[in-house]
Scaffold this motif. Structure first.
Motif, PDB file in Angstrom:
ATOM      1  N   SER A   1      34.316  14.223  55.546  1.00 24.51           N
ATOM      2  CA  SER A   1      32.573  14.004  55.738  1.00 24.51           C
ATOM      3  C   SER A   1      32.502  13.639  57.326  1.00 24.51           C
ATOM      4  CB  SER A   1      32.504  13.934  54.815  1.00 24.51           C
ATOM      5  OG  SER A   1      32.587  14.515  53.408  1.00 24.51           O
ATOM      6  N   ILE A   2      30.903  14.521  57.501  1.00 24.53           N
ATOM      7  CA  ILE A   2      30.573  13.629  59.061  1.00 24.53           C
ATOM      8  C   ILE A   2      29.120  12.925  58.479  1.00 24.53           C
ATOM      9  CG2 ILE A   2      29.530  14.309  60.495  1.00 24.53           C
ATOM     10  CD1 ILE A   2      31.822  14.894  61.760  1.00 24.53           C
ATOM     11  N   LEU A   3      28.720  11.763  59.374  1.00 18.75           N
ATOM     12  CA  LEU A   3      27.843  10.633  58.875  1.00 18.75           C
ATOM     13  C   LEU A   3      27.044  10.868  60.445  1.00 18.75           C
ATOM     14  CD1 LEU A   3      28.352   7.576  55.967  1.00 18.75           C
ATOM     15  CD2 LEU A   3      27.587  10.521  55.553  1.00 18.75           C
ATOM     16  N   PHE A   4      25.926  11.572  60.328  1.00 18.51           N
ATOM     17  CA  PHE A   4      24.897  11.434  61.638  1.00 18.51           C
ATOM     18  C   PHE A   4      23.829  10.155  61.298  1.00 18.51           C
ATOM     19  CE2 PHE A   4      25.166  14.099  65.242  1.00 18.51           C
ATOM     20  CZ  PHE A   4      24.674  13.021  66.114  1.00 18.51           C
ATOM     21  N   ALA A   5      24.389   9.387  62.145  1.00 16.53           N
ATOM     22  CA  ALA A   5      22.633   7.814  61.646  1.00 16.53           C
ATOM     23  C   ALA A   5      22.433   7.991  63.218  1.00 16.53           C
ATOM     24  CB  ALA A   5      24.121   6.438  61.656  1.00 16.53           C
ATOM     25  N   ASP A   6      21.087   7.253  62.461  1.00 11.59           N
ATOM     26  CA  ASP A   6      20.094   7.142  63.656  1.00 11.59           C
ATOM     27  C   ASP A   6      19.105   6.093  63.334  1.00 11.59           C
ATOM     28  OD1 ASP A   6      18.732   8.838  66.893  1.00 11.59           O
ATOM     29  OD2 ASP A   6      17.202   7.454  65.802  1.00 11.59           O
ATOM     30  N   LEU A   7      18.975   4.982  64.349  1.00 11.51           N
ATOM     31  CA  LEU A   7      18.084   3.420  64.087  1.00 11.51           C
ATOM     32  C   LEU A   7      17.045   4.330  64.245  1.00 11.51           C
ATOM     33  CD1 LEU A   7      19.302   1.081  65.930  1.00 11.51           C
ATOM     34  CD2 LEU A   7      18.760   0.892  63.473  1.00 11.51           C
ATOM     35  N   ASP A   8      15.836   3.580  62.739  1.00 12.85           N
ATOM     36  CA  ASP A   8      14.576   4.026  62.742  1.00 12.85           C
ATOM     37  C   ASP A   8      13.877   3.461  64.067  1.00 12.85           C
ATOM     38  OD1 ASP A   8      15.422   5.737  60.704  1.00 12.85           O
ATOM     39  OD2 ASP A   8      15.350   3.940  59.008  1.00 12.85           O
ATOM     40  N   HIS A   9      12.959   4.433  64.513  1.00 11.80           N
ATOM     41  CA  HIS A   9      11.525   2.909  65.171  1.00 11.80           C
ATOM     42  C   HIS A   9      12.058   2.467  66.155  1.00 11.80           C
ATOM     43  CE1 HIS A   9       8.761   5.467  62.397  1.00 11.80           C
ATOM     44  NE2 HIS A   9       8.956   4.749  61.418  1.00 11.80           N
ATOM     45  N   PHE A  10      13.869   2.667  66.826  1.00 21.35           N
ATOM     46  CA  PHE A  10      13.983   1.730  68.190  1.00 21.35           C
ATOM     47  C   PHE A  10      13.134   1.228  69.073  1.00 21.35           C
ATOM     48  CE2 PHE A  10      17.683   1.396  71.140  1.00 21.35           C
ATOM     49  CZ  PHE A  10      17.539  -0.164  70.990  1.00 21.35           C
ATOM     50  N   LYS A  11      12.288   2.978  69.571  1.00 22.74           N
ATOM     51  CA  LYS A  11      11.407   2.740  70.327  1.00 22.74           C
ATOM     52  C   LYS A  11      10.492   1.681  70.320  1.00 22.74           C
ATOM     53  CE  LYS A  11       8.795   5.581  72.924  1.00 22.74           C
ATOM     54  NZ  LYS A  11       7.968   4.706  74.002  1.00 22.74           N
ATOM     55  N   LEU A  12      10.155   1.174  69.001  1.00 22.43           N
ATOM     56  CA  LEU A  12       9.054   0.569  68.627  1.00 22.43           C
ATOM     57  C   LEU A  12       9.791  -1.220  69.176  1.00 22.43           C
ATOM     58  CD1 LEU A  12       6.855   1.325  67.675  1.00 22.43           C
ATOM     59  CD2 LEU A  12       7.066   0.158  65.832  1.00 22.43           C
ATOM     60  N   ILE A  13      10.704  -1.234  68.788  1.00 22.00           N
ATOM     61  CA  ILE A  13      11.895  -2.260  68.855  1.00 22.00           C
ATOM     62  C   ILE A  13      12.220  -2.704  70.762  1.00 22.00           C
ATOM     63  CG2 ILE A  13      13.695  -3.869  68.833  1.00 22.00           C
ATOM     64  CD1 ILE A  13      15.096  -2.136  66.161  1.00 22.00           C
ATOM     65  N   ASN A  14      12.562  -2.128  71.070  1.00 22.79           N
ATOM     66  CA  ASN A  14      12.373  -1.982  72.532  1.00 22.79           C
ATOM     67  C   ASN A  14      11.250  -2.235  72.951  1.00 22.79           C
ATOM     68  OD1 ASN A  14      15.398  -1.540  73.601  1.00 22.79           O
ATOM     69  ND2 ASN A  14      15.171   0.437  73.473  1.00 22.79           N
ATOM     70  N   ASP A  15      10.113  -1.735  72.667  1.00 18.74           N
ATOM     71  CA  ASP A  15       9.006  -1.077  73.731  1.00 18.74           C
ATOM     72  C   ASP A  15       8.194  -3.310  73.265  1.00 18.74           C
ATOM     73  OD1 ASP A  15       9.365   0.322  74.496  1.00 18.74           O
ATOM     74  OD2 ASP A  15       7.310   1.364  73.013  1.00 18.74           O
ATOM     75  N   ARG A  16       8.755  -3.332  72.262  1.00 18.27           N
ATOM     76  CA  ARG A  16       7.940  -4.588  71.496  1.00 18.27           C
ATOM     77  C   ARG A  16       8.760  -6.088  72.340  1.00 18.27           C
ATOM     78  NH1 ARG A  16       5.712  -4.057  66.180  1.00 18.27           N
ATOM     79  NH2 ARG A  16       3.462  -2.755  66.211  1.00 18.27           N
TER      80      ARG A  16
ATOM     81  N   LEU B   1      34.101   6.375  64.446  1.00 18.83           N
ATOM     82  CA  LEU B   1      32.713   5.600  64.377  1.00 18.83           C
ATOM     83  C   LEU B   1      32.302   6.224  66.084  1.00 18.83           C
ATOM     84  CD1 LEU B   1      30.410   4.293  63.057  1.00 18.83           C
ATOM     85  CD2 LEU B   1      31.247   2.581  63.009  1.00 18.83           C
ATOM     86  N   GLY B   2      31.817   6.225  66.269  1.00 21.92           N
ATOM     87  CA  GLY B   2      31.114   7.028  68.212  1.00 21.92           C
ATOM     88  C   GLY B   2      30.192   6.659  68.429  1.00 21.92           C
ATOM     89  N   ARG B   3      29.454   6.329  69.469  1.00 22.50           N
ATOM     90  CA  ARG B   3      28.163   6.558  69.545  1.00 22.50           C
ATOM     91  C   ARG B   3      27.872   7.387  70.493  1.00 22.50           C
ATOM     92  NH1 ARG B   3      24.918   1.538  73.486  1.00 22.50           N
ATOM     93  NH2 ARG B   3      22.877   2.763  73.636  1.00 22.50           N
ATOM     94  N   PHE B   4      26.999   8.411  70.347  1.00 23.61           N
ATOM     95  CA  PHE B   4      26.737   9.842  70.478  1.00 23.61           C
ATOM     96  C   PHE B   4      25.705   9.517  71.877  1.00 23.61           C
ATOM     97  CE2 PHE B   4      28.204  13.252  68.332  1.00 23.61           C
ATOM     98  CZ  PHE B   4      29.804  12.419  68.093  1.00 23.61           C
ATOM     99  N   GLY B   5      24.469   8.436  71.318  1.00 23.73           N
ATOM    100  CA  GLY B   5      23.419   8.617  72.192  1.00 23.73           C
ATOM    101  C   GLY B   5      23.235   7.228  72.703  1.00 23.73           C
ATOM    102  N   GLY B   6      22.003   7.024  72.822  1.00 21.55           N
ATOM    103  CA  GLY B   6      20.589   5.686  72.738  1.00 21.55           C
ATOM    104  C   GLY B   6      21.095   5.009  71.568  1.00 21.55           C
ATOM    105  N   GLU B   7      20.557   5.006  70.610  1.00 22.74           N
ATOM    106  CA  GLU B   7      21.176   5.161  69.099  1.00 22.74           C
ATOM    107  C   GLU B   7      21.595   5.894  67.913  1.00 22.74           C
ATOM    108  OE1 GLU B   7      18.820   6.813  69.911  1.00 22.74           O
ATOM    109  OE2 GLU B   7      16.547   6.368  68.197  1.00 22.74           O
ATOM    110  N   GLU B   8      21.803   6.330  68.393  1.00 23.20           N
ATOM    111  CA  GLU B   8      22.756   7.574  67.342  1.00 23.20           C
ATOM    112  C   GLU B   8      24.652   7.585  67.389  1.00 23.20           C
ATOM    113  OE1 GLU B   8      20.825  12.039  68.317  1.00 23.20           O
ATOM    114  OE2 GLU B   8      22.575  11.579  68.982  1.00 23.20           O
ATOM    115  N   PHE B   9      24.690   7.096  66.280  1.00 23.90           N
ATOM    116  CA  PHE B   9      25.909   6.505  65.770  1.00 23.90           C
ATOM    117  C   PHE B   9      26.650   7.855  64.790  1.00 23.90           C
ATOM    118  CE2 PHE B   9      23.907   2.921  65.985  1.00 23.90           C
ATOM    119  CZ  PHE B   9      23.925   1.943  67.025  1.00 23.90           C
ATOM    120  N   VAL B  10      28.010   8.541  65.612  1.00 25.46           N
ATOM    121  CA  VAL B  10      28.263   8.594  64.263  1.00 25.46           C
ATOM    122  C   VAL B  10      29.432   9.027  63.226  1.00 25.46           C
ATOM    123  CG1 VAL B  10      29.159  11.954  64.269  1.00 25.46           C
ATOM    124  CG2 VAL B  10      27.488  10.899  65.180  1.00 25.46           C
ATOM    125  N   ALA B  11      29.752   8.669  62.136  1.00 21.46           N
ATOM    126  CA  ALA B  11      31.242   8.500  61.533  1.00 21.46           C
ATOM    127  C   ALA B  11      31.852   9.494  61.124  1.00 21.46           C
ATOM    128  CB  ALA B  11      30.560   7.419  60.262  1.00 21.46           C
TER     129      ALA B  11
END
Ligand SMILES: Nc1nc2c(ncn2[C@@H]2O[C@H](COP(=O)(O)OP(=O)(O)OP(=O)(O)O)[C@@H](O)[C@H]2O)c(=O)[nH]1
Length: 388
Positions: free
Chosen positions: A246-261, A288-298
């Motif tokens: 199985s593959i799990l594609f995870a992405d942090l929510d509203h990460f741009k907001l965290i960065n901005d604030r 477990l890999g990091r595919f982009g900014g706040e995207e992680f794939v297991a």
């Protein structure tokens, strides 16, 4: 006296520095294996040269001193050939480890024997003896293992030292010969140490570069490229054993907001924290890999559709245990399970589509992918994961 003891201490300190240039224990086998490839090449050269040199000397004996030619021929046959055969066997692919380990000693013994037999059959020291006895040292200098070098040095000295005990020999000539060997040995040792030092430094640099290329520096996860490299054989293995993946594609929510604030640096810390939380969910076989900014794939071998949902639910809880801006972090996850004969890129695309669905449904949840891609791949998904 004090100066002598100071110099001695300096020498010991220097030797300590040299011995510290060692490759870390966990990488040593890898290093030895890499270096011994060169030794194997040298061994092959030796097998090629032995019969040529052997024939040359036999021919020389036959021309110059036919009375001892036959004796010299047999002696060489007894001394050199069995050793060359054993060394040859040790180079076979399935040769036992101890035989491979002993290759160098066989080579050294064979060369030493050749030198001894040559000099004795010609009746004293000739130019070739010092040259031949230096060969083992050169062989040792090619070996990454220090004890090999020690064996070579000792074997180099055995012939000239034993020459001193021969009857009717000119001892002064032998003593000159030993002095020559000692000086040459010391120089070779110095050269060997400095060559070994740079070989080890080069090896460590290569390892470092490889690690940098394989690991994302911020999170310590696999890079996307490395993830692909490792995932493909894992999928093939699982398919041949009929094990689910199985593959799990995870992405942090509203990460741009965290960065901005909070700023980019705090954003980096959040990424680091999230990676830690996800890593704790992984088993030894999982990727477990990091595919982009706040995207992680297991990628989870041996985990079927139902278990994958359970892992995803645990991931949501683990990440929500971390905070940014005083509020718990949250991720969205797309879950897909590899179908029969399905390519990695396809299953990733399905997980990505499921992730978008989780985001659309309000984030902080997982969504399970449809069993097949029911739409024509979009340009974006082709760009992200390719077509096969
Ligand atoms: N601090 C930090 N930020 C990054 C890094 N890589 C990408 N980003 C930022 O991550 C943010 C991603 O924003 P979006 O794609 O809009 O995603 P989001 O805000 O999480 O929104 P949703 O995914 O829809 O919940 C962008 O602001 C990027 O600048 C990184 O390595 N460090």
């Amino acid at each position: 006296m004090r100066e002598v003891s100071n110099s001695f201490r300096r020498l010991i300190a220097r030797l300590r520095v040299i011995s510290r240039m060692s490759v870390p224990r966990n990488l040593r086998d890898q290093y030895y294996h890499q270096q011994e490839q060169r030794l194997v090449a040298l061994a092959r050269l030796f097998f090629l040269l032995t019969p040529i040199v052997y024939l040359m000397f036999s021919f020389w004996d036959f021309i110059v001193q036919p009375d001892v030619a036959q004796r010299a021929l047999y002696t060489r046959l007894i001394g050199v050939v069995p050793m060359a055969i054993i060394a040859g066997l040790s180079q076979q692919k399935n040769a036992p480890g101890y035989l491979r380990e002993l290759t160098l000693i066989f080579i050294v013994c064979a060369i030493s024997a050749l030198a001894a037999v040559t000099s004795l059959s010609v009746g004293g020291i000739i130019w070739s003896l010092p040259v031949f006895t230096m060969f083992p040292i050169l062989v040792g200098a090619f070996s990454p293992r220090r004890w090999h070098l020690l064996v070579c040095v000792v074997s180099c000295l055995i012939i000239p030292l034993s020459g001193l005990f021969l009857r009717d020999v000119d001892r002064i000539v032998w003593i000159h010969y030993i002095l020559y060997l000692v000086i040459a040995t010391v120089f070779t040792l110095i050269l060997q140490f400095s060559a070994e030092k740079s070989r080890r430094a080069q090896f460590m640099l290569e390892i470092q570069l490889k690690q940098d290329a394989h690991t994302d520096t911020l999170t310590g996860m696999l890079t996307r490229r490395r993830f692909y490299e490792l995932a493909r054989p894992l999928l093939e293995k699982a398919a041949s054993r009929k094990v689910p993946v199985s593959i799990l594609f995870a992405d942090l929510d509203h990460f741009k907001l965290i960065n901005d604030r909070l700023g980019h640096e705090a954003g980096d810390l959040v990424l680091h924290d999230t990676a830690d939380a996800l890593r704790m969910m992984m088993g030894p076989e999982d990727l477990l890999g990091r595919f982009g900014g706040e995207e992680f794939v297991a990628l989870l071998p041996g985990v079927g559709a139902e278990d994958a949902k359970r892992v995803a639910a645990r991931m949501l809880v683990a990440v929500s245990g971390r905070q940014a801006l005083g509020t718990p972090l949250s991720i969205s996850i797309g879950v897909s399970t590899v179908g029969a004969g399905e390519s990695l890129k396809n299953v990733l695309s399905r997980a990505d589509a499921a992730l978008l669905e989780a985001k659309r449904l309000g984030r902080g949840r997982y969504s399970v992918a449809a069993p097949t891609l029911d739409t024509v791949p979009t340009l974006e998904s082709v760009a992200r994961f390719g077509t096969t």
